[in-house]
Design an enzyme around this catalytic site. Sequence first.
Site, PDB file in Angstrom:
ATOM      1  N   LYS A 181      29.141  68.168  56.050  1.00  0.00           N
ATOM      2  CA  LYS A 181      27.756  68.475  55.735  1.00  0.00           C
ATOM      3  C   LYS A 181      27.798  70.023  54.851  1.00  0.00           C
ATOM      4  O   LYS A 181      29.070  70.604  54.928  1.00  0.00           O
ATOM      5  CB  LYS A 181      26.679  68.594  56.806  1.00  0.00           C
ATOM      6  CG  LYS A 181      26.340  67.214  57.123  1.00  0.00           C
ATOM      7  CD  LYS A 181      25.718  66.511  55.857  1.00  0.00           C
ATOM      8  CE  LYS A 181      24.903  65.270  56.387  1.00  0.00           C
ATOM      9  NZ  LYS A 181      25.725  64.200  56.739  1.00  0.00           N
TER      10      LYS A 181
HETATM   11  C1  LIG Z   1      20.064  61.458  55.634  1.00  0.00           C
HETATM   12  C2  LIG Z   1      20.897  61.396  57.055  1.00  0.00           C
HETATM   13  N1  LIG Z   1      20.179  61.649  57.959  1.00  0.00           N
HETATM   14  C3  LIG Z   1      20.965  61.923  59.095  1.00  0.00           C
HETATM   15  C4  LIG Z   1      21.999  62.076  59.536  1.00  0.00           C
HETATM   16  C5  LIG Z   1      22.851  62.199  60.653  1.00  0.00           C
HETATM   17  O1  LIG Z   1      23.699  63.368  61.065  1.00  0.00           O
HETATM   18  P1  LIG Z   1      24.840  63.181  61.851  1.00  0.00           P
HETATM   19  O2  LIG Z   1      25.743  62.443  61.245  1.00  0.00           O
HETATM   20  O3  LIG Z   1      25.207  64.678  62.190  1.00  0.00           O
HETATM   21  O4  LIG Z   1      24.617  62.406  63.075  1.00  0.00           O
HETATM   22  C6  LIG Z   1      23.041  62.037  58.285  1.00  0.00           C
HETATM   23  C7  LIG Z   1      24.422  62.225  58.281  1.00  0.00           C
HETATM   24  O5  LIG Z   1      25.257  61.690  57.494  1.00  0.00           O
HETATM   25  C8  LIG Z   1      22.624  61.962  57.166  1.00  0.00           C
HETATM   26  O6  LIG Z   1      23.027  61.670  55.829  1.00  0.00           O
END
Ligand SMILES: Cc1ncc(COP(=O)(O)O)c(C=O)c1O
Length: 372
Positions: A181
């Site tokens: 990210k």
């Molecule tokens: C649009 C979106 N929402 C939620 C998430 C969830 O984040 P995490 O991977 O930290 O659980 C991601 C992760 O890639 C995402 O791209």
Amino acid sequence: MIRLAKSVVDIKEAQALSGVILDDGYLGMGQEVRLFEDELKGFLGGRGAVICVNSGTAALHLAVMAVVKPGDEVLVPSFTFVASFQAITAAGAVPVACDIDPKTLLLDLKDAARRITRRTKVIMPVHYAGAVGDLKAVYSFARKYKLRVVEDAAHAFGTTYQGKKVGSFGDIACFSFDGIKNITSGEGGAVVTADKKVREFVKDARLLGVHKDTDKRFSGQRSWEFEVYHQGYRYHMSNLFAAIGRTQLKKMPKFSRSRQALASRYQKELGCVDGLDLTPMDLSVVVPHIFPILVKNGRRDGLRVFLAERGIESGIHYYPSHRLKFFSKPGVKCPRVDEVYAKVLSLPLHPDLTRVQQRTVIETVKEFLSHG
Ligand SMILES: Cc1ncc(COP(=O)(O)O)c(C=O)c1O
């Protein structure tokens, strides 16, 4: 190999980790997490409290849980990572897949309005690629239909809207700090909100529901006798993750400039190329997490193979959630999501991508498209 995305880390993150391991010696949730939360709050500005958890999905799960009752419906674009949908069902709510605007690739409010029922309680706009679109309209919509707003801001860390950082205003925003990210903490996420009730709920819920355990941990103590008022999870962030996150946050100005410069070069070079469309993204305010292009004439998969054969990774963000077996419902259609899905391709975007590598990506895309 030119990578699509990567963790951009160096000796500084390694030193931060060794600081926690060798100097502090406590790897669980303590001072580093408290400092990361304070520094995030400082970075975002505004009145919201920041509560760190161990993933963006956990952040969404607890945020939704804080504002729904079982069976409540949540409006969410189908065009998102499956994490948004899983977080909603984990909270006992029902994701209602909505269509998107085929230009911005963001939630289409007109379509969302058609899917409202008396059980609709939340709207979850997904800030796809880092852009938020007309967020003011989302909040007016929420006021009109008396909905809570849980912003899936996983892609939008650092993005500014009307002079304010995403997360520094509004109802509830959730960020992800997973490995690729805009900043990473290894894995991690955060809920940001000014709502005291939500804040207290999330703080306890991340620590198995143990009431006020956050305060104890931040003062180096344990809760031996405690109360639990609701379901909780083991979702807190560790000092190790926070140490990486704090180091990354210091690099955020550099990361933002780099992501914006790369995306702006893509826009300039690919904006007028026949056979593809770009989504509008104002890079003076958006910190892009991915760079999607829309490849026309059924040539997306061909381009993907062409790039791969030349050592260039690409991605498909995202497979429509309304088509997944677990979430699909008879008769529920999102035709514009389907249409966009068939065309969308993400090009490499991360601060370690060199100008020479990006030139190779651009020339390879152009070469493919110039041969009908
Ligand atoms: C649009 C979106 N929402 C939620 C998430 C969830 O984040 P995490 O991977 O930290 O659980 C991601 C992760 O890639 C995402 O791209």
